[in-house]
Design a protein around this motif. Structure first.
Motif, mmCIF file in Angstrom:
data_model
loop_
_atom_site.group_PDB
_atom_site.id
_atom_site.type_symbol
_atom_site.label_atom_id
_atom_site.label_comp_id
_atom_site.label_asym_id
_atom_site.label_seq_id
_atom_site.Cartn_x
_atom_site.Cartn_y
_atom_site.Cartn_z
ATOM 1 N N ASN A 97 14.522 26.263 -48.398
ATOM 2 C CA ASN A 97 15.501 25.845 -47.326
ATOM 3 C C ASN A 97 14.768 25.572 -46.139
ATOM 4 N N TYR A 98 13.855 26.412 -45.867
ATOM 5 C CA TYR A 98 13.333 26.734 -44.439
ATOM 6 C C TYR A 98 11.661 26.568 -44.552
ATOM 7 N N LEU A 149 22.227 32.515 -48.849
ATOM 8 C CA LEU A 149 22.372 32.363 -47.206
ATOM 9 C C LEU A 149 21.732 31.089 -47.079
ATOM 10 N N ALA A 150 21.487 30.282 -47.799
ATOM 11 C CA ALA A 150 20.969 28.953 -47.207
ATOM 12 C C ALA A 150 21.686 28.287 -46.447
ATOM 13 N N ALA A 151 23.118 28.126 -46.699
ATOM 14 C CA ALA A 151 23.969 27.324 -45.713
ATOM 15 C C ALA A 151 24.274 28.055 -44.611
ATOM 16 N N THR A 202 13.763 29.311 -37.558
ATOM 17 C CA THR A 202 12.888 28.680 -36.849
ATOM 18 C C THR A 202 11.266 28.734 -37.725
ATOM 19 N N THR A 203 10.851 27.724 -38.446
ATOM 20 C CA THR A 203 9.681 27.807 -38.986
ATOM 21 C C THR A 203 9.129 26.462 -38.791
ATOM 22 N N ASN A 241 16.012 22.972 -42.157
ATOM 23 C CA ASN A 241 17.044 23.437 -42.836
ATOM 24 C C ASN A 241 17.762 22.550 -43.707
ATOM 25 N N THR A 242 17.259 22.407 -44.768
ATOM 26 C CA THR A 242 17.646 21.515 -45.797
ATOM 27 C C THR A 242 19.174 21.322 -46.033
#
Length: 220
Positions: free
Chosen positions: A13-14, A211-213, A218-219, A118-119
């Protein structure tokens, strides 16, 4: 028979840096094992030094070779797995593709900071400062020029998929997540990337991560 290489990555995701070599390898059909370390967790900090002297993902392990940094991994893959197919065949075009890939690798800090990957995010475009707007304008210009010159050769920046597309794929996902306004050429390019089965697989797994959603990271 040589063992498959291993690619160590962060959260799907990140981790934009992880996506780049992962997508290149998958798009070209290179078989590899995957190790995923969740970013910013005790597990990550406990295990990453086993793989990377830099303490960061991604890392490619191929026998005795360890290669870290997205662009370095892509170059290694191009040399040892792809027989040079990762870059355009034409010398002039190849130089251009390398230049915009290096520009992506070293630049666009405002975009990275203010529109982190953040996909799973979908929402209105946030307030965008002048520096971020400048980064977006430059990326749009890169995409438009490449597509205008190579539209007849295929749907990607230089016609066929290349390392340049792997480098810019996380930006395309950012533009979708933050509803960044795009013109028709740029939108078509984003759609071509999103249609890739490999990228769809990445996004599907990202959506299942814990917790993806709910969280934004900040990557780069």
């Amino acid at each position: 028979m040589n063992a498959k290489p291993t690619l160590v990555i962060g959260n799907k995701n990140y981790s934009s840096w992880s996506l780049r070599p992962w997508l290149l390898l998958r798009q070209f059909g290179v078989a590899f094992d995957e190790v995923k370390l969740p970013l910013d967790t005790p597990e990550f900090h406990a295990r990453i030094k086993d793989y990377s002297p830099a303490g960061r993902v991604p890392v490619l392990i191929d026998g005795e070779a360890r290669v870290w940094d997205s662009l370095a991994i892509c170059e290694y893959a191009n040399e040892f797995f792809l027989d040079g197919r990762g870059w355009p065949a034409d010398r002039v075009t190849r130089g251009w593709a390398r230049s915009i890939s290096a520009e992506m690798h070293s630049g666009f800090s405002a975009l990275r900071t203010h529109l982190p990957m953040n996909t799973c995010r979908r929402g209105p475009t946030p307030a965008i400062g002048a520096d971020t707007a400048g980064d977006i304008a430059r990326i749009r210009a890169i995409w438009r020029e490449a597509r205008e010159r190579h539209a007849a050769q295929g749907p990607f920046l230089f016609g066929a998929f290349s390392i340049a597309d792997a480098m810019y794929a996380p930006v395309a996902l950012r533009f979708v997540s933050y509803a960044v306004e795009l013109g028709a050429p740029e939108r078509g390019y984003v759609d071509a990337l999103l249609a890739l089965p490999a990228l769809r697989d990445w996004l599907a797994e990202a959506a299942t991560e814990p917790l993806a959603a709910e969280h934004e990271k900040t990557t780069p």
